[in-house]
Design an enzyme around this catalytic site. Structure first.
Site, PDB file in Angstrom:
ATOM      1  N   MET A 199      10.067  26.086   0.639  1.00 50.18           N
ATOM      2  CA  MET A 199       9.402  25.207  -0.329  1.00 50.18           C
ATOM      3  C   MET A 199      10.413  24.468  -1.208  1.00 50.18           C
ATOM      4  SD  MET A 199       6.371  26.172  -3.024  1.00 50.18           S
ATOM      5  CE  MET A 199       5.203  26.756  -1.818  1.00 50.18           C
TER       6      MET A 199
ATOM      7  N   LYS B  32       0.847  -1.210   0.000  1.00 49.97           N
ATOM      8  CA  LYS B  32       0.000   0.000   0.000  1.00 49.97           C
ATOM      9  C   LYS B  32       0.876   1.251   0.000  1.00 49.97           C
ATOM     10  CE  LYS B  32      -0.120  -0.302   5.019  1.00 49.97           C
ATOM     11  NZ  LYS B  32      -0.750  -0.989   6.150  1.00 49.97           N
TER      12      LYS B  32
ATOM     13  N   TYR C  77      13.699  32.478   5.921  1.00 50.37           N
ATOM     14  CA  TYR C  77      12.430  33.014   6.426  1.00 50.37           C
ATOM     15  C   TYR C  77      12.422  33.079   7.949  1.00 50.37           C
ATOM     16  CZ  TYR C  77      10.076  32.533   1.887  1.00 50.37           C
ATOM     17  OH  TYR C  77       9.692  32.651   0.580  1.00 50.37           O
TER      18      TYR C  77
HETATM   19  C1  LIG Z   1       0.044  -1.704   6.961  1.00 54.95           C
HETATM   20  C2  LIG Z   1      -0.416  -2.952   7.541  1.00 54.95           C
HETATM   21  C3  LIG Z   1       0.476  -3.986   7.865  1.00 54.95           C
HETATM   22  C4  LIG Z   1       1.976  -3.843   7.797  1.00 54.95           C
HETATM   23  O1  LIG Z   1       2.452  -3.278   8.999  1.00 54.95           O
HETATM   24  P1  LIG Z   1       4.018  -3.018   9.226  1.00 54.95           P
HETATM   25  O2  LIG Z   1       4.082  -2.453  10.590  1.00 54.95           O
HETATM   26  O3  LIG Z   1       4.428  -2.035   8.185  1.00 54.95           O
HETATM   27  O4  LIG Z   1       4.690  -4.325   9.083  1.00 54.95           O
HETATM   28  C5  LIG Z   1      -0.059  -5.200   8.264  1.00 54.95           C
HETATM   29  N1  LIG Z   1      -1.402  -5.362   8.376  1.00 54.95           N
HETATM   30  C6  LIG Z   1      -2.282  -4.377   8.117  1.00 54.95           C
HETATM   31  C7  LIG Z   1      -3.737  -4.629   8.277  1.00 54.95           C
HETATM   32  C8  LIG Z   1      -1.824  -3.140   7.701  1.00 54.95           C
HETATM   33  O5  LIG Z   1      -2.704  -2.162   7.456  1.00 54.95           O
END
Ligand SMILES: *Cc1c(COP(=O)(O)O)cnc(C)c1O
Length: 375
Positions: free
Chosen positions: A314, A36, A266
């Site tokens: 920026m 993800k 800044y």
């Molecule tokens: C993101 C996620 C993981 C992975 O977790 P890590 O701490 O990055 O290993 C596992 N299970 C679910 C449901 C997640 O959302």
């Protein structure tokens, strides 16, 4: 797109190494790399390719739209959609044969109708809240969902899962408490669970610190990208040692000397107390090098540390290179994250300056800059 002066480099060999470390720890459990957030900033498709070659059994994404991208890129492993489903994502779930998390019964009859209409079957993983306190059904609601899935055509139970809130703290009793709530709920309905139904709960923290939580499958994310879930420092076992995957570099756009007593940038949040040599860097919060790094971060120049002085803006950031006695020139490489010479700046170190965790640093740098795959 022409090259930017700011580069994120991703090491495929480090990804492979980290996958091997996870495989070793996982024992007989299957591995579902979490890809993800565009692979935590490392590129979802590119990382999934590496993990697939290494034998990953499934992939985990947040939304159906990400699953669609993976399918279109040609992956045929199960793709698990962890945030669940809304009616408007059913099209992608069916078309790309994705495996969604089921958090309650709302969607079941519509999903069943659509699956039958399509002549397909959808596998579901019940997502239970066994103590995370975020998303899912309560453990006591699992039996009802199992029964309903069983009765509805076009659907089958492919898995049951939960998530740990504190597996990064290896001395917290919470993890085993959540684990036992989950396994107890499963035990009560054991005879109703179809063969091949995958039970899974362990993230990186579970995988690294709580052997007994591996069940049928583990879901590592951060460890595959080279960071320990608990951050640093850590007493790493030799054969559990992870390799950082991401490097973030920029180039010096100007070298200049200013007098003692000069206000910098800044707000003049830094005033020099000596004649100061500055490296001006063409990087800033637009590139994920956040303003909270102002007057806190360090960068590597010629293998030595130089403090960031004044506000990160920026597109420009200043580093004080007065104490580095080599011939620093315009165009020289500066490492913001990663190794240069004998020193290394880790995502955890940057996270501590930003008051956050490595995950956020990797997502910011990786997803806001052009990525280059180096090996
Ligand atoms: C993101 C996620 C993981 C992975 O977790 P890590 O701490 O990055 O290993 C596992 N299970 C679910 C449901 C997640 O959302």
């Amino acid at each position: 797109m022409s090259d930017s002066l700011n580069r994120v480099e991703i090491s495929r060999s480090a990804l492979r190494h980290n996958f091997t470390v996870c495989r070793e720890l996982a024992g007989n459990a299957a591995i579902m790399p979490m890809v993800k957030a565009d692979g935590y900033g490392h590129g979802m498709v590119e990382c999934a390719r590496v993990f697939a070659t290494e034998g990953a059994e499934a992939f985990g994404v947040a939304e159906a739209s990400e699953g669609a991208v993976l399918r279109k890129a040609g992956f045929d492993q199960p793709i698990f959609v962890i945030v669940g489903i809304l009616p408007e994502t059913l099209g992608d779930i069916l078309k790309y044969k994705l495996t969604p998390a089921l958090v309650d019964g709302e969607i079941l009859s519509e999903l069943s109708d659509r699956a039958v209409l399509n002549g397909t079957e959808v596998g579901l993983h019940i997502k239970a809240d066994a103590g995370m306190g975020r998303q899912g059904c309560l453990p006591e609601d699992i039996p009802d969902l199992v029964n309903r899935i069983e009765k509805l055509p076009g659907l089958y139970l492919a898995g049951i899962m939960a998530h740990f809130p504190m597996a990064d703290e290896f001395d917290s009793p919470n993890t085993l408490h959540v684990f036992s709530r989950f396994t107890k709920a499963i035990k009560e309905i054991e005879e109703n669970i179809p063969e091949g139904c995958i039970l899974h709960i362990a993230n990186s923290g579970g995988l690294f610190h709580f052997d007994e939580t591996r069940l049928n499958m583990v879901r590592p994310g951060i460890s595959l990208y080279g960071c320990y879930p608990e951050g640093e420092p850590r007493k790493a076992d030799e054969n559990e040692s992870l390799e950082p995957v991401m490097k973030f570099t920029t180039r010096i756009i100007q070298v200049r000397t200013v007098a003692s007593g000069s206000g910098l940038g800044y707000g003049h949040t830094f005033t020099t107390v000596r004649k100061t040599q500055l490296a001006v860097l063409p990087v800033g919060y637009e590139d994920g090098y956040l303003r909270s790094l102002s007057n806190k971060a360090e960068v590597l120049v010629h293998g030595r540390r130089a403090p960031v002085v004044g506000r990160v803006s920026m597109n420009l950031t200043l580093a004080d290179i007065t104490d580095i006695d080599s011939d620093i020139r315009q165009g020289d490489e500066v490492v913001l994250l990663g190794r240069q010479g004998d020193d290394i700046i880790t995502a955890d170190e940057i996270a501590s300056w930003m008051d956050t965790i490595s995950y956020e640093v990797l997502c910011l740098f990786g997803n806001l800059n052009r990525r280059y795959y180096v090996d």
